[in-house]
Design a protein around this motif. Sequence first.
Motif, PDB file in Angstrom:
ATOM      1  N   THR A 134       0.701  -1.219  -0.031  1.00  0.00           N
ATOM      2  CA  THR A 134      -0.001   0.073  -0.037  1.00  0.00           C
ATOM      3  C   THR A 134       0.918   1.224  -0.008  1.00  0.00           C
ATOM      4  O   THR A 134       0.511   2.406  -0.357  1.00  0.00           O
ATOM      5  N   ARG A 135       2.054   1.051   0.372  1.00  0.00           N
ATOM      6  CA  ARG A 135       3.169   2.121   0.362  1.00  0.00           C
ATOM      7  C   ARG A 135       3.673   2.302  -1.019  1.00  0.00           C
ATOM      8  O   ARG A 135       4.712   3.085  -1.138  1.00  0.00           O
ATOM      9  N   ARG A 136       3.150   1.422  -1.920  1.00  0.00           N
ATOM     10  CA  ARG A 136       3.887   1.553  -3.215  1.00  0.00           C
ATOM     11  C   ARG A 136       5.249   1.162  -3.593  1.00  0.00           C
ATOM     12  O   ARG A 136       5.956   1.317  -4.280  1.00  0.00           O
ATOM     13  N   ILE A 137       5.745   0.122  -2.492  1.00  0.00           N
ATOM     14  CA  ILE A 137       7.026  -0.406  -2.424  1.00  0.00           C
ATOM     15  C   ILE A 137       6.720  -2.003  -2.834  1.00  0.00           C
ATOM     16  O   ILE A 137       6.123  -2.524  -2.209  1.00  0.00           O
ATOM     17  N   HIS A 138       7.231  -2.210  -3.906  1.00  0.00           N
ATOM     18  CA  HIS A 138       6.888  -3.617  -4.429  1.00  0.00           C
ATOM     19  C   HIS A 138       7.726  -4.851  -3.541  1.00  0.00           C
ATOM     20  O   HIS A 138       8.701  -4.223  -3.261  1.00  0.00           O
ATOM     21  N   PRO A 139       7.330  -5.820  -3.280  1.00  0.00           N
ATOM     22  CA  PRO A 139       7.784  -6.833  -2.388  1.00  0.00           C
ATOM     23  C   PRO A 139       9.074  -7.287  -3.244  1.00  0.00           C
ATOM     24  O   PRO A 139      10.243  -7.697  -2.395  1.00  0.00           O
ATOM     25  N   ALA A 140       9.332  -7.260  -4.333  1.00  0.00           N
ATOM     26  CA  ALA A 140      10.659  -7.374  -4.913  1.00  0.00           C
ATOM     27  C   ALA A 140      11.956  -6.622  -4.634  1.00  0.00           C
ATOM     28  O   ALA A 140      12.847  -7.175  -4.337  1.00  0.00           O
ATOM     29  N   TRP A 141      11.440  -5.584  -4.206  1.00  0.00           N
ATOM     30  CA  TRP A 141      12.572  -4.568  -3.663  1.00  0.00           C
ATOM     31  C   TRP A 141      12.753  -5.055  -2.101  1.00  0.00           C
ATOM     32  O   TRP A 141      14.338  -5.180  -1.979  1.00  0.00           O
ATOM     33  N   TRP A 142      12.210  -5.650  -1.343  1.00  0.00           N
ATOM     34  CA  TRP A 142      12.602  -5.974  -0.126  1.00  0.00           C
ATOM     35  C   TRP A 142      13.282  -7.496  -0.104  1.00  0.00           C
ATOM     36  O   TRP A 142      14.175  -7.441   0.441  1.00  0.00           O
ATOM     37  N   VAL A 143      12.769  -8.372  -1.109  1.00  0.00           N
ATOM     38  CA  VAL A 143      13.338  -9.433  -1.489  1.00  0.00           C
ATOM     39  C   VAL A 143      15.142  -9.099  -1.776  1.00  0.00           C
ATOM     40  O   VAL A 143      15.998  -9.948  -1.278  1.00  0.00           O
ATOM     41  N   ALA A 144      15.136  -8.243  -2.752  1.00  0.00           N
ATOM     42  CA  ALA A 144      16.440  -7.946  -3.292  1.00  0.00           C
ATOM     43  C   ALA A 144      17.278  -7.166  -2.047  1.00  0.00           C
ATOM     44  O   ALA A 144      18.388  -7.527  -2.081  1.00  0.00           O
ATOM     45  N   ALA A 145      16.774  -6.501  -1.367  1.00  0.00           N
ATOM     46  CA  ALA A 145      17.500  -6.017   0.000  1.00  0.00           C
ATOM     47  C   ALA A 145      17.963  -6.961   0.827  1.00  0.00           C
ATOM     48  O   ALA A 145      19.017  -7.196   1.235  1.00  0.00           O
ATOM     49  N   VAL A 146      17.055  -8.024   1.347  1.00  0.00           N
ATOM     50  CA  VAL A 146      17.732  -9.197   2.167  1.00  0.00           C
ATOM     51  C   VAL A 146      18.699 -10.280   1.449  1.00  0.00           C
ATOM     52  O   VAL A 146      19.542 -10.366   1.864  1.00  0.00           O
ATOM     53  N   THR A 147      18.205  -9.982  -0.108  1.00  0.00           N
ATOM     54  CA  THR A 147      19.537 -10.844  -0.718  1.00  0.00           C
ATOM     55  C   THR A 147      20.745 -10.461  -0.641  1.00  0.00           C
ATOM     56  O   THR A 147      21.886 -11.125  -0.509  1.00  0.00           O
ATOM     57  N   PHE A 148      20.854  -8.819  -0.877  1.00  0.00           N
ATOM     58  CA  PHE A 148      21.988  -8.044  -0.872  1.00  0.00           C
ATOM     59  C   PHE A 148      22.745  -8.419   0.586  1.00  0.00           C
ATOM     60  O   PHE A 148      23.757  -8.544   0.632  1.00  0.00           O
ATOM     61  N   LEU A 149      21.942  -8.281   1.543  1.00  0.00           N
ATOM     62  CA  LEU A 149      22.321  -8.552   2.990  1.00  0.00           C
ATOM     63  C   LEU A 149      23.317  -9.855   2.954  1.00  0.00           C
ATOM     64  O   LEU A 149      24.101 -10.312   3.742  1.00  0.00           O
ATOM     65  N   ALA A 150      22.376 -11.081   2.538  1.00  0.00           N
ATOM     66  CA  ALA A 150      23.076 -12.370   2.421  1.00  0.00           C
ATOM     67  C   ALA A 150      24.154 -12.464   1.650  1.00  0.00           C
ATOM     68  O   ALA A 150      25.284 -13.174   2.355  1.00  0.00           O
ATOM     69  N   LEU A 151      24.475 -11.701   0.428  1.00  0.00           N
ATOM     70  CA  LEU A 151      25.686 -11.685  -0.099  1.00  0.00           C
ATOM     71  C   LEU A 151      26.915 -10.911   0.651  1.00  0.00           C
ATOM     72  O   LEU A 151      28.090 -11.230   0.465  1.00  0.00           O
ATOM     73  N   VAL A 152      26.472  -9.746   1.396  1.00  0.00           N
ATOM     74  CA  VAL A 152      27.338  -9.327   2.150  1.00  0.00           C
ATOM     75  C   VAL A 152      28.018  -9.959   3.154  1.00  0.00           C
ATOM     76  O   VAL A 152      29.210 -10.461   3.512  1.00  0.00           O
ATOM     77  N   GLY A 153      26.937 -10.994   3.693  1.00  0.00           N
ATOM     78  CA  GLY A 153      27.627 -11.958   4.945  1.00  0.00           C
ATOM     79  C   GLY A 153      28.416 -12.850   4.428  1.00  0.00           C
ATOM     80  O   GLY A 153      29.227 -13.309   5.084  1.00  0.00           O
ATOM     81  N   ALA A 154      28.105 -13.373   3.355  1.00  0.00           N
ATOM     82  CA  ALA A 154      28.777 -14.313   2.709  1.00  0.00           C
ATOM     83  C   ALA A 154      30.111 -13.735   2.131  1.00  0.00           C
ATOM     84  O   ALA A 154      31.243 -14.583   2.141  1.00  0.00           O
ATOM     85  N   GLY A 164      29.606 -20.862  -2.045  1.00  0.00           N
ATOM     86  CA  GLY A 164      28.956 -21.263  -3.522  1.00  0.00           C
ATOM     87  C   GLY A 164      27.617 -21.320  -3.529  1.00  0.00           C
ATOM     88  O   GLY A 164      26.999 -20.803  -4.623  1.00  0.00           O
ATOM     89  N   SER A 165      26.853 -21.642  -2.561  1.00  0.00           N
ATOM     90  CA  SER A 165      25.488 -21.793  -2.500  1.00  0.00           C
ATOM     91  C   SER A 165      24.655 -20.222  -2.611  1.00  0.00           C
ATOM     92  O   SER A 165      23.509 -20.235  -2.838  1.00  0.00           O
ATOM     93  N   MET A 166      25.669 -19.282  -2.286  1.00  0.00           N
ATOM     94  CA  MET A 166      25.097 -17.798  -2.380  1.00  0.00           C
ATOM     95  C   MET A 166      25.844 -16.990  -3.383  1.00  0.00           C
ATOM     96  O   MET A 166      26.343 -15.879  -3.123  1.00  0.00           O
ATOM     97  N   ALA A 167      26.266 -17.646  -4.561  1.00  0.00           N
ATOM     98  CA  ALA A 167      27.068 -17.083  -5.527  1.00  0.00           C
ATOM     99  C   ALA A 167      26.021 -16.371  -6.335  1.00  0.00           C
ATOM    100  O   ALA A 167      25.115 -16.242  -6.143  1.00  0.00           O
ATOM    101  N   MET A 168      26.874 -16.250  -7.733  1.00  0.00           N
ATOM    102  CA  MET A 168      25.986 -15.534  -8.743  1.00  0.00           C
ATOM    103  C   MET A 168      24.686 -15.981  -9.112  1.00  0.00           C
ATOM    104  O   MET A 168      23.787 -15.668  -9.659  1.00  0.00           O
ATOM    105  N   SER A 169      24.490 -17.606  -8.640  1.00  0.00           N
ATOM    106  CA  SER A 169      23.228 -18.096  -9.024  1.00  0.00           C
ATOM    107  C   SER A 169      22.188 -17.587  -8.241  1.00  0.00           C
ATOM    108  O   SER A 169      21.110 -17.687  -8.828  1.00  0.00           O
ATOM    109  N   LEU A 170      22.421 -17.353  -7.031  1.00  0.00           N
ATOM    110  CA  LEU A 170      21.351 -16.526  -6.330  1.00  0.00           C
ATOM    111  C   LEU A 170      21.017 -15.171  -6.883  1.00  0.00           C
ATOM    112  O   LEU A 170      19.738 -15.099  -7.022  1.00  0.00           O
TER     113      LEU A 170
END
Length: 438
Positions: free
Chosen positions: A10-30, A122-128
């Motif tokens: 409802t705030r016009r933020i598509h869920p895809a952006w939140w998924v991308a943000a968490v994925t970014f965080l996982a890649l930083v941790g890896a 490797g399980s969080m590499a570019m295939s993610l």
Amino acid sequence: MLCAVTDLRTRRIHPAWWVAAVTFLALVGAAAFRAVPGVLIEPLQAEFGWSTSTISAAVGLNMALYGLTAPFAAALMERFGIRRVVVSALLVVALGSGLTVFMTAPWQLVLCWGLLVGLGTGSMAMSLVATVTGRWFVARRGLVSGVLTAGGAAGQLIFLPVVATVSAAHGWRPAALGTTAAALVVVPFVAWFLRDRPSDVGAVPLGGTAADEPPRATGNAARTALAGLALAARTRVFWLLAAGFAICGATTNGLVQPHFIPAAHDHGMPVTTAASLLALVGLFDIAGTIASGWLTDRVDPRFLLLAYYALRGLSLFLLPPLFGSDLQASMIAFIVFYGLDWVATVPPTLALCRQHFGARAPVVFGWVFASHQVGAAIAAYSAGVVRDVTGTYDAAWYGAALLCLVAAGLSISIRRVRPVQPAPAAEEAAAEDAVLRG
């Protein structure tokens, strides 16, 4: 959770952006533990007396598995979901990095640093990146690919100076445990916020429709990964992409990431200074990769790869005379350029995989990325041998420069083709059966 997602929409933020943000965080941790090898070569040599080539063997295994795991991880994500695979991978990384503090023999280094951390990262590499962008985005795929790829650079930027400082002040064990903590901190965020598909939260891919969401996989994950390789290996473009990306890995993760700090130290530069320079590569890598993603949405990816590889080769030719005990402007200029070019190759390479392989692109890109890390593994070990035999890294830098020119030629020779449309499920199953049965 659905209420939270609905509120976000409802705030016009598509869920895809939140998924991308968490994925970014996982890649930083890896990326946290992958920032460690170049910093800890000197402390491990000092404590255990291991040679550069011995430590490089563990680094090489890590890099090889980082790539070879990717296509199977992509298939597992299709079969069991992104969240389960990423949480499991983060826990394996934490286990491998934590166990290193107890090692006393080279084989334990290979087991923890090479095998466990290699499989986990490797399980969080570019295939993610390929899986997330393929499921959640139709619009802005190139840009998001660049941003997510920059997650690894962000991890390097954050952790390299920290690891170097902690190692210098308190020893390498606290530094290794710090990376363990970094991986564990990310786990609850992934478990709570990362969703597998847009349909799971009542959404559609950003810029697309429900028909743009890839179908759910039901077959054996290993079978899917091997079938993707078998089908892709019949095409010329796959081998051109794989060879070029192998050289990309050799000249970044394989050579510069683990060996730049020891090479600079050979010329009298303090380890903390060299680590800060390598972290600066990470800073400019973020900008370069995001810009490359933006350009990939607008420019022929083949021309981008030609420019990236040719300029990288030129910079490596110029590097050896730049090393010295004092930090000069010319070295800063090299670091800035190499950072901008570091993994700028990922968005155009992924775009070419999508153009040529359609719905199979995540798995095929996983195999192309595997070649990237095989190249990195060979370069990591070979550069260590060159250093042990000749007493200098010069031959490694010049050889890598020549390889970059080869990669430029391979990339521009890829032919443009019309994008492959996803095959119906029945046709895909029949193709897999035909390939796997010979």
